[in-house]
Design an enzyme around this catalytic site. Structure first.
Site, PDB file in Angstrom:
ATOM      1  N   LYS A  50     -49.123  -2.523  -3.731  1.00  0.00           N
ATOM      2  CA  LYS A  50     -50.316  -2.394  -2.882  1.00  0.00           C
ATOM      3  C   LYS A  50     -50.955  -3.769  -2.686  1.00  0.00           C
ATOM      4  O   LYS A  50     -51.362  -4.132  -1.575  1.00  0.00           O
ATOM      5  CB  LYS A  50     -51.324  -1.417  -3.509  1.00  0.00           C
ATOM      6  CG  LYS A  50     -50.878   0.034  -3.395  1.00  0.00           C
ATOM      7  CD  LYS A  50     -51.732   0.999  -4.215  1.00  0.00           C
ATOM      8  CE  LYS A  50     -51.114   2.400  -4.138  1.00  0.00           C
ATOM      9  NZ  LYS A  50     -51.791   3.384  -4.981  1.00  0.00           N
ATOM     10  N   GLN A  94     -56.161   4.261  -9.403  1.00  0.00           N
ATOM     11  CA  GLN A  94     -54.743   4.617  -9.522  1.00  0.00           C
ATOM     12  C   GLN A  94     -54.570   5.793 -10.483  1.00  0.00           C
ATOM     13  O   GLN A  94     -55.071   5.757 -11.607  1.00  0.00           O
ATOM     14  CB  GLN A  94     -53.964   3.376 -10.018  1.00  0.00           C
ATOM     15  CG  GLN A  94     -52.465   3.560 -10.038  1.00  0.00           C
ATOM     16  CD  GLN A  94     -51.854   3.741  -8.646  1.00  0.00           C
ATOM     17  OE1 GLN A  94     -52.244   3.073  -7.689  1.00  0.00           O
ATOM     18  NE2 GLN A  94     -50.928   4.675  -8.525  1.00  0.00           N
ATOM     19  N   ASP A 117     -58.374   6.762  -0.509  1.00  0.00           N
ATOM     20  CA  ASP A 117     -57.374   7.771  -0.887  1.00  0.00           C
ATOM     21  C   ASP A 117     -57.745   9.153  -0.336  1.00  0.00           C
ATOM     22  O   ASP A 117     -56.974  10.095  -0.472  1.00  0.00           O
ATOM     23  CB  ASP A 117     -57.242   7.856  -2.429  1.00  0.00           C
ATOM     24  CG  ASP A 117     -56.028   7.078  -2.942  1.00  0.00           C
ATOM     25  OD1 ASP A 117     -55.194   6.649  -2.108  1.00  0.00           O
ATOM     26  OD2 ASP A 117     -55.912   6.886  -4.171  1.00  0.00           O
TER      27      ASP A 117
END
Ligand code: NAD
Length: 281
Positions: A50, A94, A117
């Protein structure tokens, strides 16, 4: 051989479009903050990819590391610092988190306008209501790939195996928006092969290598394999590719199918959040 639906090319285009938009708009670059708790090797790999992708697109990436034994309160404090930081447009934590930290509490603490997200309840609600918001990256990538490849969705019957908050459920909402008739199947579903065989579009997001075999498919079907499992033979999807390839019309390979799209749409979500923060259309 079935048609191979490869996400790599589309992902490359999305990533270069993001880079171009960042350059064109100029000024303060977009900022993405990633919170990483502990040292899970797979998470380390994802976070590194990422960060690299951000760098290439002109997005500043910030990594906030916390020890494996960090408390839920300390994660929430980092979230609130990042919420207040004007140089940060996107925040993600994460997953997986250590068991004592609630992923839903963390998701709900993130400013919905920075929730790249798409896990904050406000964004989840907007998705199901058909309103604008920030939505999960993997399902966004899947829908974009299907559109790109001309897979007909309007009126199609879609079976999704897996009901996670990050893949199965948001994909169900997105396919509903595309006028699919959606069935969300899971570990309690009865006679999954028979149900799956009725679908025009079968999506596997289970996390069990080779789970979808010949009894799940029929001719004419499109199969999307979201699964990524690290096995001794390398990365494997949820679909037993060799066993279904002669039957189905189109299929996403693993690797190179859905995988590359997730990070591409993370950059796209960060760009959206940045544009909204700066009121650029
Ligand atoms: P998850 O573990 O949260 O959810 C798995 C789902 O599978 C659950 O809803 C469960 O009900 C269902 N399931 C489990 N066993 C089943 C069974 N026997 N029959 C039917 N359903 C069953 O997983 P997730 O986060 O949604 O991820 C699923 C897979 O997709 C994993 O392999 C993950 O690595 C992969 N993934 C890939 C990407 C990508 O970028 N390509 C992104 C996210 C997840």
């Amino acid at each position: 051989m079935p048609k191979l639906l490869k996400g790599r090319e589309l992902a490359g285009r999305v990533r270069s479009d993001v880079a171009e938009s960042v350059l064109r708009a100029g000024g303060r670059p977009p900022g993405l903050a990633v919170i990483l708790v502990g040292q899970d090797p797979a998470s380390e790999t994802y976070v590194a990819s990422k960060q690299k992708a951000c760098e290439k697109a002109g997005i500043v990436s910030v990594l906030r590391r916390l020890d494996t034994d960090a408390s839920e309160g300390s994660v929430l404090r980092v979230v609130s610092e990042l919420n207040a930081d004007d140089s940060i447009d996107g925040i993600l934590c994460q997953l997986p988190l250590p068991p004592r930290i609630s992923p839903s509490k963390v998701a709900a603490a993130i400013d919905p306008d920075k929730d790249v997200d798409g896990l904050h309840p406000v964004n989840v609600g907007c998705l199901w209501r058909g309103e604008q918001g920030l939505f999960p990256c993997t399902p966004r990538g899947i829908v974009a790939l299907l559109a790109e490849e001309g897979v007909p969705l309007d009126g199609a019957s879609a079976v999704i195996i897996g009901r996670s908050n990050i893949v199965g459920k948001p994909l169900a909402a997105m396919l509903l928006r595309e006028n699919c008739t959606v069935t969300l199947a899971h570990s309690h579903t009865r006679d999954l092969p028979a149900l799956s065989r009725k679908a025009d579009l079968l999506v596997a997001a289970v996390g069990r290598p080779g789970f979808v075999g010949p009894s799940f498919v029929r001719p004419g079907m499109t199969v999307v394999d979201v699964g990524i499992s690290r096995t001794e033979e390398g990365l494997r999807g949820d679909v037993d590719f060799d066993a279904v390839a002669d039957t189905v019309e189109a299929i996403t390979p693993v690797p190179g199918g859905v995988g590359p799209l997730t990070i591409a749409f993370l950059l796209a979500n960060t760009l959206t959040a940045w544009k909204r923060a700066r009121q650029i259309s």
